[in-house]
Design an enzyme around this catalytic site. Structure first.
Site, PDB file in Angstrom:
ATOM      1  CE1 TYR A 131     -27.434  23.556  18.510  1.00 24.80           C
ATOM      2  CE2 TYR A 131     -27.946  24.206  20.763  1.00 24.80           C
ATOM      3  CZ  TYR A 131     -27.051  24.141  19.702  1.00 24.80           C
ATOM      4  OH  TYR A 131     -25.788  24.659  19.842  1.00 24.80           O
ATOM      5  CE  LYS A 137     -24.786  21.410  19.669  1.00 19.94           C
ATOM      6  NZ  LYS A 137     -23.459  21.256  19.035  1.00 19.94           N
TER       7      LYS A 137
END
Length: 259
Positions: free
Chosen positions: A167, A171
């Protein structure tokens, strides 16, 4: 319930006459963004993948408030499907003025246990999905010599987070994508920025254990968990004319976590 209602737009507001596409807009931050853009007069295209029902609920709420919206199903990780979606949107609406890349998933795990599938799924949706939408819409932004692209990153992409290597990488990648595309498109009047939310109360964060929530809250100087509306207000600003000289920036909406 009709999925589309594009006639007779009498909306007023700073975004009246604009068409906004928000990916992953059926719930949480995406839903708040869609509602906020519609409140400012934009016609909002609600992209969904997993839940058509939730997307239609957002459309219904916007229409009940006098706005215009349509629910559009699409797996943003699929390059050719995104291309087809963009062509359909342009054929129907003629233009898109605002793109908000919000679609995202999590598959948390420690690096020693993370599977290839968990890593690929998150990167394909969170990062490649944003690339797909920008890639296919940028030609239309260039033709109209203007537009706003807003990528929803995360403080996890700024400072990292244990158990979220996939994740956080996705990002952080969004931040690099934002800055690179901003440099490419700035000369044509197209602004590309990223918003990095901190700990925001959504379905995703509600799944965390209470102890983890308390620990995260203690990391926030403002002493409270953020609301989806906190993020939505920043997106509305970046989508409007007040941000016409702002591009390539990453704005943290995090109560001070990253300062």
């Amino acid at each position: 319930m009709n999925e589309a209602n594009i006639n007779g737009n009498t909306q007023t507001g700073q975004l009246a006459g604009k068409v906004a596409l928000v990916t992953g807009a059926g719930r949480g931050i995406g839903r708040a963004i869609a509602l906020a853009l519609a409140e400012q007069g934009a016609t909002v295209l609600i992209n969904y993948n997993g839940s058509r029902e939730r997307a239609l609920e957002v459309v219904a709420q916007i229409e009940q408030n006098g706005g215009l919206a349509e629910a559009l199903g699409c797996d943003v990780s699929n390059f050719s499907v995104c291309e087809k979606l963009v062509e359909e949107i342009i054929g129907k609406y003629g233009h898109v003025d605002i793109l908000v890349n919000n679609a995202g998933v999590t598959k948390d795990n420690l690096i020693l246990r993370m599977t290839e599938e968990e890593y690929d799924k998150v990167l394909d949706t969170n990062l490649k999905g944003a690339f797909n939408m920008i890639r296919h819409l940028s030609r239309y932004f260039l033709k109209q010599r203007g537009g706003k692209i807003i990528n929803i990153s995360s403080v996890s992409g700024v400072m990292g987070n244990a158990g979220q290597s996939n994740y956080s990488a996705s990002k952080a990648g969004l931040i690099g994508l934002t800055k690179s595309v901003a440099r490419e498109l700035a000369g044509k009047g197209i602004c590309v920025n990223a918003v990095a939310p901190g700990y925001i109360a959504t379905d995703m964060t509600e799944a965390l254990p209470e102890k983890a929530k308390e620990s995260l809250t203690q990391m926030i100087p403002m002493g409270r968990i953020g609301k989806p509306e906190d993020v939505a207000r920043m997106v509305v600003f970046l989508a409007g004319s007040g941000s016409d000289y702002i591009t390539g920036q990453v704005i943290c909406v995090d109560g001070g976590m990253c300062m």
